[in-house]
Scaffold this motif. Sequence first.
Motif, short mmCIF file in Angstrom:
data_model
loop_
_atom_site.label_atom_id
_atom_site.label_comp_id
_atom_site.label_asym_id
_atom_site.label_seq_id
_atom_site.Cartn_x
_atom_site.Cartn_y
_atom_site.Cartn_z
N UNK A 302 32.57 56.47 53.88
CA UNK A 302 34.05 55.95 54.77
C UNK A 302 34.80 55.71 54.11
N UNK A 303 36.30 55.67 55.06
CA UNK A 303 37.53 55.32 54.72
C UNK A 303 37.36 54.26 53.76
N UNK A 304 36.76 53.27 54.34
CA UNK A 304 37.01 52.02 53.40
C UNK A 304 36.76 51.92 52.58
N UNK A 305 35.63 52.25 52.40
CA UNK A 305 34.74 52.65 50.66
C UNK A 305 35.50 53.28 49.66
N UNK A 306 36.07 54.47 50.52
CA UNK A 306 36.66 55.12 49.53
C UNK A 306 37.88 54.51 48.92
N UNK A 307 38.40 53.74 49.71
CA UNK A 307 40.00 53.14 49.37
C UNK A 307 39.48 52.42 48.60
N UNK A 308 38.78 51.23 48.71
CA UNK A 308 37.98 50.47 47.57
C UNK A 308 37.42 51.26 46.55
#
Length: 384
Positions: A302-308
């Motif tokens: 998921x994008x949020x996880x990738x960005x984190x």
Amino acid sequence: MRVSIGAGWCYDGRGEIVHTRRSALAALAGAPLAWTCPALSREHSQTTPSLAAAARTRGCYFGAAVRIDQIEADPGLRNMVLRDCSALAPEIHFKWDQLEPREGHHIFNAADGLADFAHAHGLALRGHTLLWDQSTPRWAKSQLLHERDWTLVARHFEIVLSRYRDRVREWDVVNEPIDSESGEAGLRANAFLRTFGPGYIGRALTEARRLAPDACLMINDYGFDYDNPVEAKRRRSMLRLVERLKREGAPLDGIGVQAHLDLSKGPFRPAPVREFLQELAQFGIEIVITEFDVRESDRSAPLDLRDRRVADEARAYLEVALDQPAVRGVVTWGLSDRHSWLQDQRRGLPRVEAARSLNRGLPYDAAFNPKPMYWSMHEAFRKV
Ligand code: G3I
């Protein structure tokens, strides 16, 4: 079908980037920046100082690698660059193959354009790079190898350094000379080593000093960032090279540590980098983090996880680097994912899928929204 790529922005089914919130449009247009940080604070807007201002609090400059054609074609990029940077690096324009693709036929338009842009806006300009095997034009390589004549290198230095001497304060005189795996005594077996032997690096520095006596002369290289045997060897090779050059009295003023981080090599461990930077600093030289970005290892998360993950890696690295007083600048290799060299060039992917698969390893996303990496860099710069 729409695919979200960050706060307020998504790719529509036709592959266009569209906005879903007016605030995002205002940011893209360069309106006064009261940004909502999507990951850290959804509710609260905050006026944020630029990355350059944050870096200044640590006595550092902040810059990004850019291309003048992209800046001219894209007002959003131009605004971002002017907002956040106090320095620029030419991603390609200053390389020998771009400046002199055919012998004696120089093309200065792009390099001059970028130098003028930097000058007009009071931005420092890094000189990247004078001597790099990979960007040496084919005609020059074959002449070097056949004629073994240093005057070809000397002429290139003379032309470039005399043209940009007043605009460029800091030069990557030699780029990527280290190869601890298949090189010779830790040095890459490139056209220059094969033609002139290991002395080519000191010779290039001496040549540059003669033509640009006030500039900061650097060697720039990658692969010093992780706790694995390959990078440990690379760190040792670089330290050996610096030690030799200093012993020989070569005019070396600094080392560019590219820091292309890579999540598949992580997690980042501070100790090896901390020690490496400290050992470099003991030679009395300056250090610049010259090509900072993060390569992702799992673009299906998921994008949020990738960005984190990206933001955490960037923060962990910068906290160590900025702790070293000899580090006096940080340059990202691009500013937004839209223009990152890490993007897949895979053809034939459905456009939505291609959009989701963009690497997200720079401070801004492809629609020019600041991402968690932007905020984690901010925090690292401002940490006391
Ligand atoms: O401009 C030509 C275009 O006319 C031609 O049609 C096209 C066909 O391939 O090539 C275009 O030039 C390319 C240029 O990027 C602009 O897109 C070159 O082939 C290509 O080699 C060049 O790649 C650059 C690479 O250095 C080599 O110069 C990347 O953008 C740039 O990000 C990369 O940067 C390097 C640093 O200098 C050193 N450290 C590693 C870093 C990443 O590889």
